[in-house]
Design an enzyme around this catalytic site. Structure first.
Site, PDB file in Angstrom:
ATOM      1  N   SER A  28       0.869  -1.196   0.000  1.00 23.86           N
ATOM      2  CA  SER A  28       0.000   0.000   0.000  1.00 23.86           C
ATOM      3  C   SER A  28       0.895   1.231   0.000  1.00 23.86           C
ATOM      4  O   SER A  28       2.092   1.136   0.309  1.00 23.86           O
ATOM      5  CB  SER A  28      -0.882   0.005   1.242  1.00 23.86           C
ATOM      6  OG  SER A  28      -0.088   0.189   2.389  1.00 23.86           O
ATOM      7  N   SER A 151      -8.652   4.430  10.624  1.00 25.32           N
ATOM      8  CA  SER A 151      -9.141   5.494   9.744  1.00 25.32           C
ATOM      9  C   SER A 151     -10.192   6.315  10.479  1.00 25.32           C
ATOM     10  O   SER A 151     -10.801   5.834  11.443  1.00 25.32           O
ATOM     11  CB  SER A 151      -9.776   4.873   8.504  1.00 25.32           C
ATOM     12  OG  SER A 151     -10.500   5.827   7.788  1.00 25.32           O
ATOM     13  N   TYR A 164     -16.595  -0.572   4.602  1.00 20.50           N
ATOM     14  CA  TYR A 164     -15.292  -0.107   5.087  1.00 20.50           C
ATOM     15  C   TYR A 164     -15.425   0.384   6.530  1.00 20.50           C
ATOM     16  O   TYR A 164     -14.650   0.010   7.401  1.00 20.50           O
ATOM     17  CB  TYR A 164     -14.800   1.008   4.165  1.00 20.50           C
ATOM     18  CG  TYR A 164     -13.450   1.589   4.516  1.00 20.50           C
ATOM     19  CD1 TYR A 164     -12.295   0.824   4.414  1.00 20.50           C
ATOM     20  CD2 TYR A 164     -13.330   2.915   4.927  1.00 20.50           C
ATOM     21  CE1 TYR A 164     -11.052   1.369   4.725  1.00 20.50           C
ATOM     22  CE2 TYR A 164     -12.093   3.464   5.236  1.00 20.50           C
ATOM     23  CZ  TYR A 164     -10.961   2.690   5.137  1.00 20.50           C
ATOM     24  OH  TYR A 164      -9.735   3.236   5.445  1.00 20.50           O
ATOM     25  N   LYS A 168     -13.706  -1.028   9.976  1.00 23.25           N
ATOM     26  CA  LYS A 168     -12.814  -0.190  10.790  1.00 23.25           C
ATOM     27  C   LYS A 168     -13.375   0.002  12.204  1.00 23.25           C
ATOM     28  O   LYS A 168     -12.626   0.066  13.170  1.00 23.25           O
ATOM     29  CB  LYS A 168     -12.579   1.171  10.122  1.00 23.25           C
ATOM     30  CG  LYS A 168     -11.714   1.095   8.864  1.00 23.25           C
ATOM     31  CD  LYS A 168     -10.264   0.770   9.166  1.00 23.25           C
ATOM     32  CE  LYS A 168      -9.381   0.822   7.932  1.00 23.25           C
ATOM     33  NZ  LYS A 168      -8.006   0.390   8.170  1.00 23.25           N
TER      34      LYS A 168
HETATM   35  N1  LIG Z   1      -5.599   6.436   1.632  1.00 20.21           N
HETATM   36  C1  LIG Z   1      -6.360   7.112   2.491  1.00 20.21           C
HETATM   37  O1  LIG Z   1      -6.876   8.200   2.227  1.00 20.21           O
HETATM   38  C2  LIG Z   1      -6.579   6.533   3.873  1.00 20.21           C
HETATM   39  C3  LIG Z   1      -7.357   7.284   4.773  1.00 20.21           C
HETATM   40  C4  LIG Z   1      -7.545   6.785   6.051  1.00 20.21           C
HETATM   41  C5  LIG Z   1      -6.967   5.578   6.421  1.00 20.21           C
HETATM   42  N2  LIG Z   1      -6.223   4.873   5.523  1.00 20.21           N
HETATM   43  C6  LIG Z   1      -5.645   3.603   5.973  1.00 20.21           C
HETATM   44  O2  LIG Z   1      -4.259   3.553   5.699  1.00 20.21           O
HETATM   45  C7  LIG Z   1      -3.896   2.212   5.382  1.00 20.21           C
HETATM   46  C8  LIG Z   1      -3.167   2.177   4.061  1.00 20.21           C
HETATM   47  O3  LIG Z   1      -3.970   2.807   3.109  1.00 20.21           O
HETATM   48  P1  LIG Z   1      -3.466   2.989   1.600  1.00 20.21           P
HETATM   49  O4  LIG Z   1      -4.340   3.998   0.950  1.00 20.21           O
HETATM   50  O5  LIG Z   1      -2.013   3.205   1.599  1.00 20.21           O
HETATM   51  O6  LIG Z   1      -3.856   1.527   1.059  1.00 20.21           O
HETATM   52  P2  LIG Z   1      -3.887   1.022  -0.440  1.00 20.21           P
HETATM   53  O7  LIG Z   1      -2.825   1.747  -1.201  1.00 20.21           O
HETATM   54  O8  LIG Z   1      -5.299   1.051  -0.904  1.00 20.21           O
HETATM   55  O9  LIG Z   1      -3.416  -0.505  -0.268  1.00 20.21           O
HETATM   56  C9  LIG Z   1      -4.056  -1.478   0.520  1.00 20.21           C
HETATM   57  C10 LIG Z   1      -3.042  -2.580   0.819  1.00 20.21           C
HETATM   58  O10 LIG Z   1      -3.619  -3.684   1.458  1.00 20.21           O
HETATM   59  C11 LIG Z   1      -3.060  -4.860   0.901  1.00 20.21           C
HETATM   60  N3  LIG Z   1      -3.973  -5.985   0.973  1.00 20.21           N
HETATM   61  C12 LIG Z   1      -5.230  -6.033   0.518  1.00 20.21           C
HETATM   62  N4  LIG Z   1      -5.717  -7.244   0.744  1.00 20.21           N
HETATM   63  C13 LIG Z   1      -4.744  -7.951   1.378  1.00 20.21           C
HETATM   64  C14 LIG Z   1      -4.633  -9.257   1.860  1.00 20.21           C
HETATM   65  N5  LIG Z   1      -5.649 -10.126   1.740  1.00 20.21           N
HETATM   66  N6  LIG Z   1      -3.483  -9.652   2.462  1.00 20.21           N
HETATM   67  C15 LIG Z   1      -2.438  -8.788   2.573  1.00 20.21           C
HETATM   68  N7  LIG Z   1      -2.471  -7.537   2.120  1.00 20.21           N
HETATM   69  C16 LIG Z   1      -3.624  -7.134   1.524  1.00 20.21           C
HETATM   70  C17 LIG Z   1      -2.789  -4.567  -0.515  1.00 20.21           C
HETATM   71  O11 LIG Z   1      -1.724  -5.364  -0.848  1.00 20.21           O
HETATM   72  P3  LIG Z   1      -1.727  -6.412  -2.065  1.00 20.21           P
HETATM   73  O12 LIG Z   1      -0.674  -5.929  -2.988  1.00 20.21           O
HETATM   74  O13 LIG Z   1      -1.368  -7.663  -1.381  1.00 20.21           O
HETATM   75  O14 LIG Z   1      -3.104  -6.403  -2.670  1.00 20.21           O
HETATM   76  C18 LIG Z   1      -2.399  -3.104  -0.451  1.00 20.21           C
HETATM   77  O15 LIG Z   1      -1.019  -2.985  -0.269  1.00 20.21           O
HETATM   78  C19 LIG Z   1      -5.174   1.393   5.378  1.00 20.21           C
HETATM   79  O16 LIG Z   1      -5.326   0.726   6.602  1.00 20.21           O
HETATM   80  C20 LIG Z   1      -6.271   2.438   5.236  1.00 20.21           C
HETATM   81  O17 LIG Z   1      -7.458   2.020   5.859  1.00 20.21           O
HETATM   82  C21 LIG Z   1      -6.020   5.317   4.248  1.00 20.21           C
END
Ligand SMILES: NC(=O)c1ccc[n+]([C@@H]2O[C@H](COP(=O)([O-])OP(=O)(O)OC[C@H]3O[C@@H](n4cnc5c(N)ncnc54)[C@H](OP(=O)(O)O)[C@@H]3O)[C@@H](O)[C@H]2O)c1
Length: 338
Positions: A28, A151, A164, A168
């Protein structure tokens, strides 16, 4: 400035012992930023995991203290194999960082059961099962840290993001209980709570397959909501000051802090939404928040004639109804006779 408020006592590992960090969701944006930052600190041993390693290897190079490994948190076999390998090579995991997640945009009605299940499995059940496998050793060692990237959706639900939010909220609830359970054993539990992160995530939006593609408005009752919510969330993300890098730095601070707090708000908007929900009286909060959402007064207009009035009109109407009930001659007679 904001992110340094909590950090009262940092500890750096001693030279003779390098704590082992396990990071899931390493592909991610937040995961990559965290892995990059931690891999620059040889005082830790780091295991970066994802389902597909080709998403990690261009960013992270393996070395004597960095290990890239396949792991699907949802798959029990994969969890068992990964933990067994880690215990065999490095004997333990001292710090677990969970950044794995999945986030669909779908109204609850248009979400397939299997997509709900997928959210719960990826965002809650998988990480919790992995924590269960790591705890016996952590407890025996009398120390450890469980750090989850949560989140603002675990504090406040947004329309079109029910699965989602549900996952969470589940994670937040379980970690709160775990905080109490692990306190006697010297293990810390933290929830890093970002609001909106300036990232590319909004360009990878997924919908549930059951979302209608019909051109008839009656078959697409939530279309206006999607049309308004998706750009709204995207614009909040684009304007956000918080980035994958700032979340990584905050997580690094949590790792270094002795007895970090359970809740670690990671941005101004996360803090704002927390107080926004708690300070407003409950009856006012929901209609007011609804009214604030862009385009909400038009939602469903093509389908139904019934519409919610804006919160201030409703509040006024409720006050008038309440007073007229209290001041009605029968009520007054009752209260004077009692
Ligand atoms: N982006 C935002 O605006 C935002 C806001 C609030 C909170 N967050 C939190 O921050 C964190 C990271 O967010 P992000 O935006 O960087 O995420 P992201 O880029 O959407 O990526 C999600 C990650 O989860 C992994 N994943 C999904 N299914 C999986 C599985 N079954 N086993 C292992 N890994 C798995 C994916 O890896 P694979 O390559 O293995 O699919 C991917 O690396 C999350 O917890 C999200 O809830 C994000």
């Amino acid at each position: 400035m904001y992110k340094y408020i909590y950090w009262y006592k940092f500890a750096t590992p001693t030279q003779d012992y390098k704590p082992v960090i396990l990071l899931t969701g390493g592909s991610s944006e937040v995961g990559i930023a965290t892995a990059k930052l931690l891999s620059e600190h040889p005082e830790y041993r780091l295991i970066v995991t994802a389902r597909d390693l080709t998403n990690i290897t261009p960013h992270i190079t393996e070395s004597d203290h960095v290990w890239v490994m396949p792991l699907d948190v949802v798959d029990e076999e994969s969890r068992k194999t990964a933990v067994a390998k880690i215990f065999e090579r490095w004997g333990r995991v001292d710090i677990y960082i969970n950044t794995s997640d999945i986030c669909y945009r779908s109204s609850l009605e248009e979400t397939k059961d299997q997509d709900d299940l997928l959210h719960i499995q990826k965002n809650y059940l998988g990480p919790v099962s992995l924590i269960r496998m790591l705890l016996p050793k952590m407890r025996k060692n009398g120390k450890g840290k469980i750090i989850n990237i949560s989140s603002v959706s675990g504090l406040l639900a947004f329309p079109t993001m029910s699965s989602y939010s549900a996952s969470k909220y589940a994670l937040e609830g379980a970690m709160e209980a775990l905080w109490y359970e692990l306190r006697p054993f010297g293990i810390d539990v933290s929830l890093v709570q970002p609001g909106f992160i300036h990232s590319e995530q909004h360009s990878r939006i997924k919908f549930s397959e059951s979302k209608s593609t019909s051109t008839d408005a009656h078959d697409r009752p939530y279309q206006d909501m999607y049309n308004d919510m998706i750009p709204f969330v995207a614009s909040l993300k684009n304007r956000s000051l918080s980035t994958p890098q700032s979340i990584a730095e905050l997580t690094y601070n949590v790792i270094r802090t002795e007895r970090p707090p359970l809740w670690v708000p990671a941005s101004f908007d996360a803090e704002f939404f927390y107080y926004f929900k708690r300070w407003f009286p409950r009856r006012i909060f929901l209609p007011f928040f609804y009214w604030l959402l862009p385009g909400s007064k038009h939602w469903g207009q093509k389908i139904t004639r019934k519409h919610d009035t804006i919160w201030i009109v409703r509040a006024f109407r409720n006050i008038v109804r309440y007073l007229s009930r209290r001041l009605s001659p029968t009520e007054l007679k009752k209260s004077s006779s009692s």
